[in-house]
Write a protein that holds these residues in place. Structure first.
Motif, short mmCIF file in Angstrom:
data_model
loop_
_atom_site.label_atom_id
_atom_site.label_comp_id
_atom_site.label_asym_id
_atom_site.label_seq_id
_atom_site.Cartn_x
_atom_site.Cartn_y
_atom_site.Cartn_z
N THR A 33 0.52 -0.73 -0.40
CA THR A 33 0.06 0.15 0.12
C THR A 33 1.18 1.53 0.10
O THR A 33 0.55 2.30 -0.88
CB THR A 33 -1.22 0.14 1.28
OG1 THR A 33 -0.24 0.01 1.90
CG2 THR A 33 -1.89 -0.81 0.56
N SER A 34 2.28 1.00 0.71
CA SER A 34 2.46 2.74 0.71
C SER A 34 3.50 2.83 -0.85
O SER A 34 3.19 4.24 -0.80
CB SER A 34 4.34 2.17 1.54
OG SER A 34 4.37 1.59 2.66
N ALA A 45 1.32 2.40 -3.71
CA ALA A 45 -0.08 2.65 -4.32
C ALA A 45 -0.17 4.76 -3.34
O ALA A 45 -0.22 5.06 -4.15
CB ALA A 45 -0.79 2.32 -3.63
N ARG A 46 0.09 4.60 -1.76
CA ARG A 46 0.26 5.80 -1.54
C ARG A 46 0.78 6.95 -2.54
O ARG A 46 0.82 8.26 -2.15
CB ARG A 46 0.37 5.85 -0.23
CG ARG A 46 -1.00 5.11 0.53
CD ARG A 46 -1.08 4.61 2.08
NE ARG A 46 -0.16 5.49 2.79
CZ ARG A 46 0.05 5.62 4.32
NH1 ARG A 46 0.91 4.68 4.58
NH2 ARG A 46 0.08 6.37 4.67
N VAL A 47 2.40 6.68 -2.56
CA VAL A 47 3.26 7.35 -3.28
C VAL A 47 3.04 7.87 -4.02
O VAL A 47 2.28 9.38 -4.77
CB VAL A 47 4.69 7.15 -3.25
CG1 VAL A 47 5.62 7.53 -3.45
CG2 VAL A 47 5.40 7.08 -1.46
N HIS A 76 -0.45 7.69 -5.88
CA HIS A 76 -1.90 8.77 -5.49
C HIS A 76 -1.25 9.84 -5.20
O HIS A 76 -1.96 10.61 -5.83
CB HIS A 76 -2.73 7.85 -4.61
CG HIS A 76 -3.61 8.40 -4.16
ND1 HIS A 76 -4.73 8.31 -5.32
CD2 HIS A 76 -4.11 9.34 -3.12
CE1 HIS A 76 -5.54 8.80 -5.05
NE2 HIS A 76 -5.39 9.70 -4.32
N ALA A 77 -0.57 10.08 -4.41
CA ALA A 77 0.00 11.35 -3.99
C ALA A 77 0.79 12.33 -5.23
O ALA A 77 0.29 13.91 -5.24
CB ALA A 77 0.62 11.54 -2.85
N THR A 115 3.57 0.71 -9.93
CA THR A 115 4.13 0.48 -8.45
C THR A 115 4.65 -0.40 -8.74
O THR A 115 4.76 -1.93 -9.62
CB THR A 115 3.34 0.75 -8.24
OG1 THR A 115 2.35 -0.80 -8.37
CG2 THR A 115 2.35 1.55 -7.50
N LEU A 129 5.77 10.31 5.61
CA LEU A 129 4.93 9.20 5.29
C LEU A 129 4.58 9.45 4.02
O LEU A 129 4.87 9.84 3.18
CB LEU A 129 3.41 10.18 5.32
CG LEU A 129 3.15 10.51 7.02
CD1 LEU A 129 1.55 11.40 7.00
CD2 LEU A 129 2.47 8.84 7.36
N PRO A 130 4.02 7.99 2.75
CA PRO A 130 4.34 8.13 2.05
C PRO A 130 4.18 9.02 1.15
O PRO A 130 3.93 9.64 -0.27
CB PRO A 130 3.69 6.49 1.23
CG PRO A 130 3.37 6.02 2.62
CD PRO A 130 3.61 7.30 3.94
N GLU A 131 3.00 9.70 1.37
CA GLU A 131 2.37 10.51 0.79
C GLU A 131 3.11 11.93 0.62
O GLU A 131 3.28 12.62 -0.25
CB GLU A 131 0.72 10.95 1.35
CG GLU A 131 -0.03 10.16 1.21
CD GLU A 131 -0.28 9.97 2.39
OE1 GLU A 131 -0.84 8.61 2.35
OE2 GLU A 131 0.62 8.57 3.20
#
Length: 391
Positions: free
Chosen positions: A209-210, A212-214, A216-217, A233, A283-285
């Protein structure tokens, strides 16, 4: 071009570039005062490892290091290349080593088939990664005619066989670069308009999920400016010892982004999670936002190559045939300015600089908020690969 020895008394400044310039110019090299005032003086393990790699790629190179390691002499040999394997120090990433030897890759007696093991991802803001080299530097090599004609064989390629994050490493990379007789002058002056953005979010021993969060942000920012954004990813669990999906023991997270323009220009930027920070500090974001911001900053500067690729392209411009090469860059970094001085000292090539660009930190934006690009041109020294047979 002068054949007198190169002598530097200021320690390890531009260590790799000086070694490479010594081999290309065929001039002996003497470097003194390497961290002579430190409690632990002399060459570091990664610098000694780099010298061993150079020795493996060449024939007849003689390297002498004094007892304290604060001084070394090198008498350059001939670049041979061929199939070479090297274990890089985990103190620096594989990208640091590959960035150093890449200017030599096309001037050997044979094609280069290089296997490097060590850290593939890590050391944020300190050095380029292998993903950046693949996205930014290999296309630059093609602009200089290295592998540009696919009918004569494949061009320069880089393949990650195993990921290895800092500090443990454990990664592996395979590099192929064909030899050439001479480079081709370039004329890259039109940055064009950005038409698409591609990227890669890589994780090692971190939940899928990390990355993927990167991604997405990063897309949340980039989609406001351009619709064609795609970020892959790449999750590596470490369950496999070799091949895709395998990785070393250390966790890691990284994002590399590249913007391609209508004129074929590629600008890249990357961010890697600093392993020295406490868990959860970034955070990944945050990583995705930072990567997108850095890429947009490269675009804003208005150059045809990004900041980390400047010194690489300047060196290749000096090695072209006796014709004029031109390139437009954004803000000249301090490292690039030092590289220009080194190239003038070694090859006698002085770049003609036009424009109103500023050095980083010196106020690089005009009153309208637009970065000023710089146009650099030079006459190549006519360097030819003496090891390649005439066809």
């Amino acid at each position: 071009m002068s054949s007198s020895p190169l002598r530097f008394d200021d320690g390890p400044v531009q260590f790799r570039q000086r070694v490479i310039c010594s081999i290309l110019s065929r001039r002996p090299l003497l470097v003194k005062n390497i961290r002579h005032l430190d409690q632990d003086p002399g060459l570091r393990d990664y610098e000694a490892s780099f010298l061993r790699l150079i020795d493996s790629l060449t024939n007849g190179t003689s390297i002498e290091i004094n007892e304290t390691g604060s001084q070394f002499k090198m008498r350059p040999g001939i670049v041979i290349n061929g199939e070479v394997s090297h274990d890089c120090s985990v103190s620096r990433s594989i990208g640091w080593f590959l960035e150093g030897v890449l200017p030599l890759a096309s001037f050997g007696k044979r094609d280069l088939k290089l296997t490097l093991t060590g850290v593939t991802d890590g050391y944020e803001n300190e050095e380029v990664s292998i993903d950046y080299i693949k996205a930014s530097m290999l296309p630059v090599l093609k602009e200089f005619g290295v592998g540009a004609d696919e009918s004569e064989g494949p061009g320069a390629m880089l393949r990650v066989t195993r990921r290895g994050a800092a500090p443990g490493g454990g990664g592996s990379v395979e590099v192929f670069c064909p030899m050439v007789k001479a480079l081709t002058p370039i004329n890259i002056v039109d940055p064009g308009m950005i038409k698409k953005i591609r990227g890669n979010a890589v994780s090692c021993r971190i939940p899928p999920t990390s990355p993927a969060r990167v991604a997405h942000a990063a897309k949340g920012i980039l989609h406001k400016l351009i619709p064609d954004v795609w970020i892959h990813t790449d999750t590596n669990s470490g369950s496999k010892t070799n091949g895709p999906g395998g990785c070393g023991e250390s966790p890691g997270l990284k994002c590399t982004l590249s913007a391609e323009s209508t004129t074929g220009v590629t600008l890249s930027a990357e961010v890697c999670l600093d392993y020295r920070l406490e868990r959860g500090a970034v955070l990944p974001e945050d990583l995705g936002v930072q990567a997108a911001t850095l890429l947009l900053d490269e675009v804003r500067k208005g150059g045809c190559v990004d900041s980390a690729c400047q010194s690489f392209i300047f060196l290749l411009m000096c090695l072209t045939p006796e014709d004029v090469s031109r390139v437009r860059v954004g803000v000249l970094s301090r490292y690039s300015v030092t590289t220009l001085r080194l190239l003038k000292q070694v090859f006698g090539v002085e770049m003609k600089v036009t424009g109103e660009g500023k050095v980083d930190g010196g106020g690089d934006v005009d009153g309208g908020g637009v970065a000023r690009s710089v146009l650099l041109s030079c006459l190549g020294i006519g360097f030819r690969n003496v090891s390649k047979s005439v066809t």
